[in-house]
Scaffold this active site. Structure first.
Site, short mmCIF file in Angstrom:
data_model
loop_
_atom_site.label_atom_id
_atom_site.label_comp_id
_atom_site.label_asym_id
_atom_site.label_seq_id
_atom_site.Cartn_x
_atom_site.Cartn_y
_atom_site.Cartn_z
CB CYS A 118 -0.78 0.01 1.27
SG CYS A 118 -2.06 1.24 1.28
CB CYS A 122 -2.14 4.93 7.54
SG CYS A 122 -3.26 5.51 6.22
CD GLU A 166 -7.55 4.11 -0.28
OE1 GLU A 166 -7.82 4.13 0.88
OE2 GLU A 166 -8.67 4.64 -0.73
CB CYS A 339 -8.41 -3.64 11.47
SG CYS A 339 -10.06 -3.95 11.18
N1 SAH Z 1 -6.94 1.85 2.79
C1 SAH Z 1 -8.51 1.59 3.07
C2 SAH Z 1 -8.78 -0.02 3.27
C3 SAH Z 1 -8.00 -0.47 4.39
S1 SAH Z 1 -9.27 -0.85 5.70
C4 SAH Z 1 -8.80 2.53 4.34
O1 SAH Z 1 -8.10 2.91 4.98
O2 SAH Z 1 -10.02 2.52 4.57
C5 SAH Z 1 -8.44 -1.43 7.07
C6 SAH Z 1 -8.95 -0.61 8.11
O3 SAH Z 1 -8.21 -0.85 9.31
C7 SAH Z 1 -8.88 1.13 8.08
O4 SAH Z 1 -9.95 1.72 8.69
C8 SAH Z 1 -7.65 1.35 8.82
O5 SAH Z 1 -7.21 2.50 9.10
C9 SAH Z 1 -7.70 0.27 10.06
N2 SAH Z 1 -6.47 0.07 10.51
C10 SAH Z 1 -4.97 -0.07 9.78
N3 SAH Z 1 -4.02 -0.35 10.65
C11 SAH Z 1 -4.84 -0.99 12.08
C12 SAH Z 1 -4.30 -1.32 13.06
N4 SAH Z 1 -3.06 -1.48 13.51
N5 SAH Z 1 -5.35 -1.79 14.03
C13 SAH Z 1 -6.49 -1.35 13.62
N6 SAH Z 1 -6.95 -1.00 12.73
C14 SAH Z 1 -6.19 -0.67 11.85
#
Ligand code: SAH
Length: 344
Positions: A118, A122, A166, A339
């Site tokens: 990705c 983030c 994403e 997640c």
């Molecule tokens: N890129 C897209 C799809 C990924 S969804 C998006 O950002 O929405 C995955 C979700 O898990 C997103 O809401 C992301 O912010 C969240 N996420 C990322 N890292 C995480 C973590 N370590 N613990 C919990 N949630 C997390």
């Protein structure tokens, strides 16, 4: 890598297969084999003339994705499938079982990936730490559904574009996948059973509202102000207000579909009561859900999950102001399928 038939829009199947006009009904037959009967190879399509099957085989692949691993969580029954693509790249997606509150039946959700790696970076997410390899093709996005069916022997009830990548940065392939997944001639999923999650790419949210069939939208907001958001999602150049504006436009255009805001609670960063108040001021009165997500630790990252007490208080502020809130239970953390834990 041979082209996958699933990457070709339905309207072009007749042309690419050079079907004479009086044989265009073959397109419908092939669609039935692919989607209704889930044929695994062109050889299975026994109602087609042998020559057409040869032509299909020479020109296209049908199932290019190989499932090379399936780890099941001992804690909650969620599982992570690992795939190998035609060009020998690997990535994962996650099957999340749940029980229907009304009937008690088991339901399966599939958390699909849309990219290998990705580029969105983030700060709190494992997927953002690895190199971006490439976009997945529409076929590779859709084949994850078929692989999940093969692995479980069941139909997948809902699709969450929440795996690695994403989705809106792979707009073109995601759009065709959505059309095909929603089409009655394709997978035939209902609008409420498909959710696209984005870190908030404003131009693409607006484009999607014009071009996609109706699907739920989830937006990973994670902050109520721009300064905090820039800290944890440094690549996102849109302000919180710009993102919200695009979301309301999406909702209006799609006929008031459900929008969810995802919010990972990070200790000391975005979990204060003031932030909860600010968030509720921005969202109250709208048809939205807020998913409060417990942070899944990622090795090498210094973030910590908010305390249980802080999470409950945060939730309390939002619900008191009439917002619909769900506290998402962590699933699959023991198999690195939670997640933000997907890597490759
Ligand atoms: N890129 C897209 C799809 C990924 S969804 C998006 O950002 O929405 C995955 C979700 O898990 C997103 O809401 C992301 O912010 C969240 N996420 C990322 N890292 C995480 C973590 N370590 N613990 C919990 N949630 C997390």
């Amino acid at each position: 890598m041979p082209n996958s038939l699933l990457d070709v829009p339905f309207g072009e199947w007749g042309r690419v297969l050079e079907l004479p006009e009086k044989e265009t009904y073959r397109v419908k037959q092939i669609q039935e084999w692919v989607f209704a009967r889930r044929a695994k190879s062109f050889d299975d399509m026994t109602s087609l003339p042998a020559l057409l099957r040869v032509k299909l085989k020479e020109s296209f692949s049908l199932r290019a994705l190989k499932t090379i691993g399936h780890d099941v969580s001992q804690k909650d029954g969620s599982s992570r499938m690992t795939f190998e693509t035609g060009d020998k790249k690997t990535f994962s997606s996650v099957i999340l079982p749940s029980r229907s509150r009304e009937t008690g039946e088991e339901r399966l959700s599939l958390c699909l990936s849309t990219q290998i790696g990705c580029a969105w970076r983030c700060a709190f997410c494992a997927s953002g730490k690895v190199h971006f390899v490439r976009n997945l093709f529409s076929s590779e996005i859709m084949e994850q559904v078929m692989c999940a069916e093969d692995v479980t022997g069941k139909k997948v009830d809902s699709l969450l574009f929440m795996g690695m990548g994403e989705p809106l940065a792979n707009y073109h392939h995601v759009l065709w996948a959505l059309r095909c997944l929603r089409s009655p001639l394709g997978f035939g999923y209902g609008a409420r059973h498909v959710t696209v999650s984005t870190s908030g790419l404003v131009p693409q949210i607006l484009k999607l509202s014009q071009e996609s069939p109706k699907v739920n939208l989830a937006v990973s907001l994670h902050a109520a102000d721009d300064e905090t958001r820039r800290k944890i999602m440094p690549k996102s150049s849109w302000s919180v207000q710009q993102i919200l504006k695009s979301v309301w436009a999406y909702q209006k255009q799609m006929g008031n579909v459900r929008v969810t805001f995802e919010y990972v609670l990070l200790k000391g960063l975005n979990d204060s009561l003031r932030t909860a108040q600010r968030l509720s001021n921005m969202l109250r009165g709208r048809n939205v859900w807020i998913n409060l997500i417990e942070y899944n630790p990622v090795p090498g990252l210094a973030f910590q999950k908010a305390s249980r007490d802080a999470m409950e208080k945060f939730e309390g502020v939002l619900t008191k102001r009439g917002l619909f809130v769900r506290m998402r239970k962590p699933q699959g953390a023991d198999i690195k399928a939670g997640c933000g834990q997907l890597s490759y």
